[in-house]
Design a protein around this motif. Structure first.
Motif, mmCIF file in Angstrom:
data_model
loop_
_atom_site.group_PDB
_atom_site.id
_atom_site.type_symbol
_atom_site.label_atom_id
_atom_site.label_comp_id
_atom_site.label_asym_id
_atom_site.label_seq_id
_atom_site.Cartn_x
_atom_site.Cartn_y
_atom_site.Cartn_z
ATOM 1 N N GLN A 3 0.848 -1.174 0.000
ATOM 2 C CA GLN A 3 0.000 0.000 0.000
ATOM 3 C C GLN A 3 0.890 1.231 0.000
ATOM 4 O O GLN A 3 1.739 1.405 0.861
ATOM 5 N N ALA A 4 0.730 2.093 -0.984
ATOM 6 C CA ALA A 4 1.679 3.176 -1.166
ATOM 7 C C ALA A 4 1.486 4.282 -0.152
ATOM 8 O O ALA A 4 0.366 4.659 0.165
ATOM 9 N N ARG A 23 2.811 6.938 -3.670
ATOM 10 C CA ARG A 23 1.627 6.882 -4.531
ATOM 11 C C ARG A 23 1.756 7.887 -5.659
ATOM 12 O O ARG A 23 1.376 7.624 -6.794
ATOM 13 N N LEU A 80 3.919 6.299 -8.133
ATOM 14 C CA LEU A 80 3.199 5.265 -8.877
ATOM 15 C C LEU A 80 2.345 5.892 -9.961
ATOM 16 O O LEU A 80 2.283 5.402 -11.091
ATOM 17 N N THR A 81 1.682 7.017 -9.632
ATOM 18 C CA THR A 81 0.758 7.628 -10.579
ATOM 19 C C THR A 81 1.476 8.155 -11.801
ATOM 20 O O THR A 81 1.092 7.908 -12.935
ATOM 21 N N GLN A 104 -6.288 -0.866 -12.269
ATOM 22 C CA GLN A 104 -6.932 -0.401 -11.056
ATOM 23 C C GLN A 104 -6.686 1.099 -10.853
ATOM 24 O O GLN A 104 -5.999 1.737 -11.629
ATOM 25 N N GLN A 105 -7.239 1.646 -9.776
ATOM 26 C CA GLN A 105 -7.153 3.087 -9.545
ATOM 27 C C GLN A 105 -5.713 3.564 -9.390
ATOM 28 O O GLN A 105 -5.421 4.728 -9.653
ATOM 29 N N ASP A 106 -4.812 2.679 -8.964
ATOM 30 C CA ASP A 106 -3.410 3.089 -8.862
ATOM 31 C C ASP A 106 -2.747 3.214 -10.228
ATOM 32 O O ASP A 106 -1.611 3.657 -10.339
ATOM 33 N N ARG A 107 -3.468 2.795 -11.263
ATOM 34 C CA ARG A 107 -3.026 2.897 -12.660
ATOM 35 C C ARG A 107 -1.809 2.034 -12.953
ATOM 36 O O ARG A 107 -1.112 2.248 -13.937
#
Length: 246
Positions: free
Chosen positions: A3-4, A9, A12-13, A218-221
């Motif tokens: 979990q970032a 995060r 990640l994006t 997913q939403q984290d792309r």
């Protein structure tokens, strides 16, 4: 992948947003359709009054596959039975191969962490695998670790497998362009150079088939959805079958 935290995060994006700069998409392989896709197709055919052919019953000896990697194998944020290794097993069995795929994916693992646990993973298996599918390096990339370190760790895993006569199929990745030309060139060269040095098959940038499909991530792309995993299996299962035959 873990979990970032906020900073990670953001990393990640922007990495995922720029992933379109990586290697081009592979074409899905019709023969590698997953059981879920086959069931869906069968339902459509039945509704149209068309005859359908049932999947071939698995034949021959059991083929044991060790899927060793990070969250892309572990099945981040999807049910365990819909992870890539689970769907791959169903696809191979639908093609008549008596496959047993062991999911040894650990979210957050770097290549160094994988190297540390590889020997223990092998010792914990009741039977020696007929094939190792090696998928690591994504977390190295996210952390900006040295490609030379990634290469050394993957090489150690490959050598450990080959020392026990375990064939290896390497799953490659590609770095986003904005990491800088020097880093991108060094990272992208890791996988083909290993494949050449150790004479093992390589699926270059194995996630490329979902990179241009945001609806399959997913939403984290970064991580594929269940439908994205289906596409990954469809685009790689034939190569897995070839590696087993090799």
């Amino acid at each position: 992948m873990e979990q970032a935290r906020p900073a990670l995060r953001r990393t990640l994006t922007f990495i995922a947003a720029l992933s379109l700069a990586a290697c081009g998409s592979e074409q899905p392989i019709p023969g590698g359709a997953t059981q879920a896709a086959a069931d869906h197709a069968a339902g459509q055919g039945a509704g149209q009054g068309e005859a359908t052919t049932p999947p071939a019953a698995p034949t021959g000896p059991v083929r044991r596959i060790l899927a060793f990697g990070d969250s892309l194998f572990a099945g981040y944020n999807v049910p365990k039975d819909q992870s890539y290794p689970a769907e791959l097993e169903r696809a191979l069995r639908a093609d008549g191969i008596d496959a047993q795929v062991t999911n040894a994916g650990v979210s957050g693992d770097t290549s160094a962490a994988g190297r540390q646990r590889f020997a223990f993973t092998l010792k914990s298996m009741e039977h020696k695998p007929d094939l190792l599918i090696l998928e690591l390096g994504g977390n190295d990339l996210l952390r900006g670790l040295s490609p030379e370190q990634t290469r050394a760790n993957l090489a150690a895993i490959i050598e450990a497998a080959q020392a026990q006569d375990i064939p290896v199929l390497l799953m490659g990745l590609a770095a986003p362009a904005n990491f800088g030309g020097e880093y991108v060139s060094a990272f992208d060269a890791v996988y083909p150079s290993l494949a050449k040095q150790y004479d093992i098959p390589l699926i270059a940038n194995w996630v490329s088939s979902v990179e241009a499909r945001p609806e399959l991530r997913q939403q984290d792309r970064i991580h594929p959805t269940e439908e994205g995993i289906d596409l990954l299996v469809a685009s790689t299962s034939e190569r897995v079958e070839a590696a087993l035959a090799r």
